[in-house]
Design an enzyme around this catalytic site. Structure first.
Site, PDB file in Angstrom:
ATOM      1  N   GLU A  11       0.875  -1.159   0.000  1.00  0.00           N
ATOM      2  CA  GLU A  11       0.000   0.000   0.000  1.00  0.00           C
ATOM      3  C   GLU A  11       0.923   1.224   0.000  1.00  0.00           C
ATOM      4  O   GLU A  11       1.820   1.316   0.837  1.00  0.00           O
ATOM      5  CB  GLU A  11      -0.879  -0.009   1.254  1.00  0.00           C
ATOM      6  CG  GLU A  11      -1.846   1.148   1.252  1.00  0.00           C
ATOM      7  CD  GLU A  11      -2.755   1.173   2.477  1.00  0.00           C
ATOM      8  OE1 GLU A  11      -2.722   0.227   3.278  1.00  0.00           O
ATOM      9  OE2 GLU A  11      -3.483   2.171   2.604  1.00  0.00           O
ATOM     10  N   ARG A  17       5.101 -12.595   9.720  1.00  0.00           N
ATOM     11  CA  ARG A  17       5.780 -11.356   9.394  1.00  0.00           C
ATOM     12  C   ARG A  17       7.106 -11.288  10.119  1.00  0.00           C
ATOM     13  O   ARG A  17       7.323 -11.960  11.111  1.00  0.00           O
ATOM     14  CB  ARG A  17       4.971 -10.094   9.691  1.00  0.00           C
ATOM     15  CG  ARG A  17       3.902 -10.176  10.662  1.00  0.00           C
ATOM     16  CD  ARG A  17       3.062  -8.932  10.895  1.00  0.00           C
ATOM     17  NE  ARG A  17       3.504  -7.644  10.463  1.00  0.00           N
ATOM     18  CZ  ARG A  17       2.909  -6.941   9.493  1.00  0.00           C
ATOM     19  NH1 ARG A  17       1.883  -7.435   8.863  1.00  0.00           N
ATOM     20  NH2 ARG A  17       3.340  -5.742   9.196  1.00  0.00           N
ATOM     21  N   LYS A  63       4.212   0.866   9.444  1.00  0.00           N
ATOM     22  CA  LYS A  63       4.364   2.134   8.725  1.00  0.00           C
ATOM     23  C   LYS A  63       3.788   3.289   9.527  1.00  0.00           C
ATOM     24  O   LYS A  63       4.286   4.400   9.456  1.00  0.00           O
ATOM     25  CB  LYS A  63       3.705   2.036   7.355  1.00  0.00           C
ATOM     26  CG  LYS A  63       4.598   1.328   6.350  1.00  0.00           C
ATOM     27  CD  LYS A  63       3.984   1.286   4.978  1.00  0.00           C
ATOM     28  CE  LYS A  63       2.974   0.180   4.893  1.00  0.00           C
ATOM     29  NZ  LYS A  63       2.489  -0.064   3.526  1.00  0.00           N
TER      30      LYS A  63
HETATM   31  P1  ATP Z   1       2.607  -2.201   7.915  1.00  0.00           P
HETATM   32  O1  ATP Z   1       1.961  -2.896   9.059  1.00  0.00           O
HETATM   33  O2  ATP Z   1       4.065  -1.998   8.067  1.00  0.00           O
HETATM   34  O3  ATP Z   1       1.893  -0.961   7.496  1.00  0.00           O
HETATM   35  P2  ATP Z   1       1.335  -3.610   5.814  1.00  0.00           P
HETATM   36  O4  ATP Z   1       1.149  -5.064   5.854  1.00  0.00           O
HETATM   37  O5  ATP Z   1       0.145  -2.753   6.023  1.00  0.00           O
HETATM   38  O6  ATP Z   1       2.537  -3.243   6.762  1.00  0.00           O
HETATM   39  P3  ATP Z   1       1.619  -3.396   3.008  1.00  0.00           P
HETATM   40  O7  ATP Z   1       2.137  -2.261   2.239  1.00  0.00           O
HETATM   41  O8  ATP Z   1       0.190  -3.714   2.906  1.00  0.00           O
HETATM   42  O9  ATP Z   1       2.030  -3.144   4.500  1.00  0.00           O
HETATM   43  O10 ATP Z   1       2.492  -4.697   2.742  1.00  0.00           O
HETATM   44  C1  ATP Z   1       2.845  -5.161   1.462  1.00  0.00           C
HETATM   45  C2  ATP Z   1       3.238  -6.595   1.566  1.00  0.00           C
HETATM   46  O11 ATP Z   1       4.355  -6.732   2.442  1.00  0.00           O
HETATM   47  C3  ATP Z   1       2.122  -7.432   2.131  1.00  0.00           C
HETATM   48  O12 ATP Z   1       2.015  -8.619   1.374  1.00  0.00           O
HETATM   49  C4  ATP Z   1       2.538  -7.695   3.535  1.00  0.00           C
HETATM   50  O13 ATP Z   1       2.054  -8.906   4.005  1.00  0.00           O
HETATM   51  C5  ATP Z   1       4.065  -7.671   3.443  1.00  0.00           C
HETATM   52  N1  ATP Z   1       4.639  -7.262   4.714  1.00  0.00           N
HETATM   53  C6  ATP Z   1       4.403  -6.118   5.389  1.00  0.00           C
HETATM   54  N2  ATP Z   1       5.064  -6.097   6.562  1.00  0.00           N
HETATM   55  C7  ATP Z   1       5.745  -7.265   6.631  1.00  0.00           C
HETATM   56  C8  ATP Z   1       6.614  -7.857   7.600  1.00  0.00           C
HETATM   57  N3  ATP Z   1       6.919  -7.239   8.733  1.00  0.00           N
HETATM   58  N4  ATP Z   1       7.131  -9.072   7.325  1.00  0.00           N
HETATM   59  C9  ATP Z   1       6.845  -9.702   6.180  1.00  0.00           C
HETATM   60  N5  ATP Z   1       6.039  -9.210   5.228  1.00  0.00           N
HETATM   61  C10 ATP Z   1       5.479  -8.014   5.443  1.00  0.00           C
HETATM   62 MG    MG Z   2      -1.562  -3.303   4.434  1.00  0.00          MG
END
Ligand code: ATP
Ligand code: MG
Length: 559
Positions: free
Chosen positions: A35, A261, A271
């Protein structure tokens, strides 16, 4: 494309192997779906290496798709940073970058299909009643009074929603699934909501936006994704993922597979929290070298190879855990130990005067760029009567363990001669300012002729030719292992995470390019700061120490 050695299998690769063997799939197509609401962090790197790595190893494809259903928090700056970071990590996405918003028309059509099938309805309940009706983990939900609205009316309402006739929060489109489901996400989830906001890709075309769960599965299917890899918190949502695809007219049905994760000790990985660090001014920006972002790690001196290696070392499982910072640091240390040229820099200088070296003259010495790799060549290092050495490398007296310069004793200057400390000056506070030495002109590249043993070696820089440089010594951003668990996580910040010193570096480093990494002999691994380089200022960031000093302190019970 990134080229790493073939990798150990994991449970996801085993599923893919089976799918290829059984003929369920003939090729593999993954996607990385960030995102664009912040910069990518090391957790994303785990997902990037997994998705792009699988595509590479199976001769498949991996899409980059911006999951942009929440325009308020998203921006083009983030989109650009994400593209830059993925490419820097060594990966190329298939075709153009995709956007969930590319599919807004298609998604809208599928929403109408659900309404027509009696599987979605427009709900005018207010937020509070929606919450009450949803129930809890232990109590079933209750049906909304709008649940049985006839199809034709729902179609009209949704059309009115789309035309902008309703205010935000006035109504939403919900999937009609099961208010008594043990999975909260199946209790008639909202799939479309009203948002009167401008979108960075679609402008003002839409005032209704699809929700993540509805968007993601359909976007995957439209792109022909075979295996949709996501983190464990979406495990329950897999029911909804499958429900949507089973109830619309679409042929492709990707398999969602969840993995754990990455959590890393002494930092945060969300984020929202990283954004807070930036907006509250705790760090210089998203690319501050203390940030766990890809941009921060890059500016700190991490290489793409080291980050990919880290992702490989931690592996992929379904087990949640916290990874030690030492594992990440070991990856960059291993890379730089092998590949970074050596150089000499003095971080806390005191002067050395070689009294038997002619005043005003200078000798050009050759120093190997790497002790074990002659292919990396040599560089010129000027030797002069006045030099700088580290303050901590001289003592008036010391026991045998101190293999450095001691008054009346000898030490070797790295890549140069053996010198002997004859006397020294101090300032009014008793701090050493200058050490007067003699040198043995017959010791360049060889031991003293009379068989004297000189054990210690110290680094140095010519006072005349050395270049002043600002050197930034970083430590962990947080002083507790799990800052996310703190009430006010900013309170857990390490007040000493950045120490700035004014050092002197050997002249060859004056021309070093932004991001170039070096081992400063005996001191650690450093790189040229890219932001300051752009301003014409020579600043080095300490990437990591030569050894894991935290592990040592922890063993000793000091940390
Ligand atoms: P955040 O909680 O940091 O905002 P998010 O999951 O909302 O993370 P996205 O931009 O939606 O962030 O993530 C893009 C991809 O990266 C998704 O497939 C997500 O599962 C993966 N991802 C995000 N954070 C992690 C993590 N800490 N470890 C492994 N994969 C991750
Ligand atoms: Mg997300």
């Amino acid at each position: 494309m990134a080229e790493d050695a073939p990798r150990a299998s994991n449970f996801i690769r085993k599923i893919i192997d089976q799918d290829l063997a059984s003929g369920k799939h003939h090729s593999v197509h993954t996607r990385f779906p960030p995102e664009p609401n912040g910069y990518l962090h090391i957790g994303h790197a785990k997902s990037i290496v997994l998705n792009f790595g699988i595509a590479e190893d199976y001769d498949g494809q991996c899409n980059l798709r911006f999951d942009d259903t929440n325009p308020l928090k998203e921006s083009v700056e983030y989109i650009n940073s994400i593209k830059r970071d993925v490419q820097w990590l060594g990966y190329e996405w298939q075709g153009k970058p995709r956007f969930s918003s590319d599919y807004f028309s298609a998604l809208h059509g599928f929403a109408i299909e659900l309404i027509e099938k009696g599987l979605a309805y427009v709900d005018f309940s207010d937020q509070d009643s929606m919450r009450t009706m949803r129930g809890t983990l232990t109590e079933k939900g209750t049906n909304s009074p709008y649940r049985e609205t006839p199809v034709a009316e729902n179609l009209q309402h949704f059309s009115d929603m789309t035309a902008g006739k309703y205010k935000e929060g006035e109504c939403s489109l919900r999937a009609k699934i099961d208010m008594s489901s043990p999975f909260m996400c199946m209790r008639d989830p909202v799939i479309y909501r009203v948002r009167h906001v401008h979108h960075h890709q679609t402008g003002d075309t839409w005032c209704v936006y699809p929700m993540y769960d509805f968007t993601h599965c359909i976007s995957d299917a439209l792109e022909g994704i075979t295996h949709s890899l996501c983190t464990l918190e979406f495990q329950d949502n897999r029911r909804l993922y499958d429900w949507v695809l089973n109830n619309i007219s679409i042929d492709c049905h990707p398999q969602q597979i969840e993995f754990s994760r990455l959590n890393l000790e002494y930092t945060v990985m969300s984020k929202r929290k990283l954004n807070e660090l930036v907006t509250e001014g705790h760090v210089e920006g998203w690319n501050d070298p203390r940030m766990p972002t890809i941009a921060g790690l890059r500016r700190r001196g991490y290489t793409p190879t080291s980050i990919r290696e880290f992702a490989h070392r931690i592996g992929v499982t379904k087990m949640d855990n916290q990874v030690e910072m030492g594992i990440l640091e070991a990856c960059i240390r291993d890379d730089l130990n092998e590949n970074a040229p050596r150089a000499m820099a003095v971080l806390d200088p005191i002067k050395v005067v070689i009294e038997n070296f002619a005043e005003g003259s200078s000798e050009t010495l050759q120093a190997p760029n790497h002790p074990n790799n002659p292919d990396m060549g040599t560089r010129e290092v000027p030797f002069t009567r006045e030099l700088y050495i580290e303050r901590e490398d001289f003592r008036e007296s010391a026991n045998k363990k101190f293999k450095r310069l001691v008054l009346g004793k000898e030490v070797r200057l790295r890549n140069a001669y053996v010198i002997k400390a004859e006397r020294f000056d101090t300032d009014a506070d008793g701090n050493v300012t200058t050490v007067y030495c003699s040198y043995d002109a017959d010791t360049l590249g060889k031991d003293p002729a009379d068989g004297r043993k000189v054990k210690g070696v110290i680094h140095w820089v010519s006072a005349e030719h050395g270049v002043p440089a600002e050197i930034r010594l970083y430590d962990r951003l947080f002083q507790v292992a799990n800052p996310a668990a703190e009430d006010v996580f900013a309170d857990a910040l390490n007040p000493d995470s950045l120490q700035i010193v004014q050092g002197v570096v050997e002249p060859s480093l004056a021309k070093a390019e932004a991001e170039a990494g070096f081992q400063f002999e005996r001191t650690g691994y450093f790189c040229v700061d890219s932001e300051f380089a752009a301003q014409g200022k020579l600043v080095f960031n300490r990437t990591v120490g030569l050894r894991d000093s935290w592990a040592k302190m922890e063993q000793a019970g000091d940390a």
